[in-house]
Enzyme design. Sequence first.
Site, PDB file in Angstrom:
ATOM      1  N   HIS A 234       1.036  -1.288  -0.051  1.00 59.25           N
ATOM      2  CA  HIS A 234       0.076   0.368  -0.054  1.00 59.25           C
ATOM      3  C   HIS A 234       0.914   1.045   0.221  1.00 59.25           C
ATOM      4  CE1 HIS A 234       1.131   0.746   4.317  1.00 59.25           C
ATOM      5  NE2 HIS A 234       0.960  -0.392   4.277  1.00 59.25           N
TER       6      HIS A 234
ATOM      7  N   GLU B  95      -1.665  -6.779   7.469  1.00 57.77           N
ATOM      8  CA  GLU B  95      -0.492  -7.016   7.928  1.00 57.77           C
ATOM      9  C   GLU B  95      -0.871  -7.919   9.313  1.00 57.77           C
ATOM     10  OE1 GLU B  95       2.263  -7.065   8.131  1.00 57.77           O
ATOM     11  OE2 GLU B  95       3.093  -5.010   7.679  1.00 57.77           O
TER      12      GLU B  95
END
Length: 378
Positions: free
Chosen positions: A117, A221
Site C-alpha cells: 500500500h 498485516e
Amino acid sequence: MLATSVLVALCLSSTCLGWEWGKSGKWDVTRGIAGGSTINYTTISGFFQQDDPATDSSSFDYTTTNYGLIDRSYPTDGEFDPGKEKTQWERFAYYVNSINRGCDRNTQYKVLFMGRHGEGYHNAAESYYGTPAWNCYWGLLEGNGTSVWRDAQLTEAGKAQCTKANNFWKHALTVEKIPAPQSYYSSPLTRSATTANLTFNGLDLPAERPFAPTVKEYLREGISMRTCDERSNKTHIQALFPAFKFEDGFTEDDELWKGYEGETSEAQLKRTKIVLDDIFSNDDNTWISITSHSGQINANLKVLNHIAFSLSTGQAIPALIKAVNLRNADPATTTIQSWVAEATCKAPPITSISGQGCVCSNVSSTSATAVTATATAA
C-alpha cells in the site's frame, strides 16, 4: 537454460495433460488442501530482478524497470516470435501459458503481482516519533489529535504513490503489453484497499479481466497491538469500496485484533500458508494481483520460498511461482505460540533509540523500564 528448454519441449508435446491455455488450474478445495495433501511452493528465479540477490531492494523502483522483468530470451520464442516483434511481456506471457499447458494436474504456475500500500498516516507517525516510541506508546493510540491511524488511511504522499502506480499500469498495458491481472485480492485494511482501488480502477482493462477485487482476511498485516492493524467492520469497508467482494465467511467485525496481545511471526506464516493455499487451490487464473502490506508480503515471500525483498510504501514485487499438490502427503504439524503480549509505556517514553528500544519512566511502564520495540508499521 537447457533444463528449461527440455521442460518446455516435453510440455508442448501431444501427450501433455495440461491446463486450458491462459489458465493455471485449480484443485477445487476450500481453505487450503484437504484429505492428506499439501502444497509445495517454489519461486522460479531468473525472470525478475527482484529474485536476484544482487538487486538492492532499498533503491529499486518497479515503475522505472518494467516491473523488474529481465530482458532475456525464452525457449518458446522461436515458435511465438520468429520475427522478433513481440514485447518482453508478450513473450514471457506466452512462455508461462506454455508451461501451464504442459503441466500435470498436480502442478501449476502463477505470476503474482504483490503490491504494498501507499504511505499511511501510521507510517508518517512512525517516521515522526521513531520506531521504538511508535511501537511502545504512540501506535497504541487512536491518533495524536492531528492524525488518526486506527485502520489508517493514506496520506497525500500515499495517494501520489498510487497515482504513480496507476500511470505505470497505463503505460505497461498499452506499450509493454503486460498481461492484466485476471484476479485481484486485497487486504481488508483501508490503506491497502484504497491502494488497490486507486491503482487499478479506471484502467483500460480487457472486458474479460475487470477490476473486481476480493477482500481476504488473511492478507492483512501482521496483527500487532497497535491500532493501525485493527480493521474496520465489513459494513464500513463495503460502503467505502462498493465494487469490492468479500470472501466467504468474512465476519462483520474484526475478530482477530486484540489490542493487548500481538500475533507471533510463526502464527502469521501459518495463516499466510492458508491464504495462499486457498488462492492456488480455488482460483484457476494465472495472473494474480495481491495488494497488501510489507510484513504480509514478506510472509508471502517466505512461504513461496522467494528470497527476502523489502518494499517501501507504494512499491511492488512480481514472482513466477510453481505450486505442486503433494497428494497423499500428510501436512506437517507443529505447535506454535500464536499470541504474545508486548511491553509498552503508559506515557511517551523518555528516550526512543533506533535498535535499542524506548525507555519508559518508572511510573509509565506496563511491564519493564527498558522496552525493546523494533518492528515497523506496514
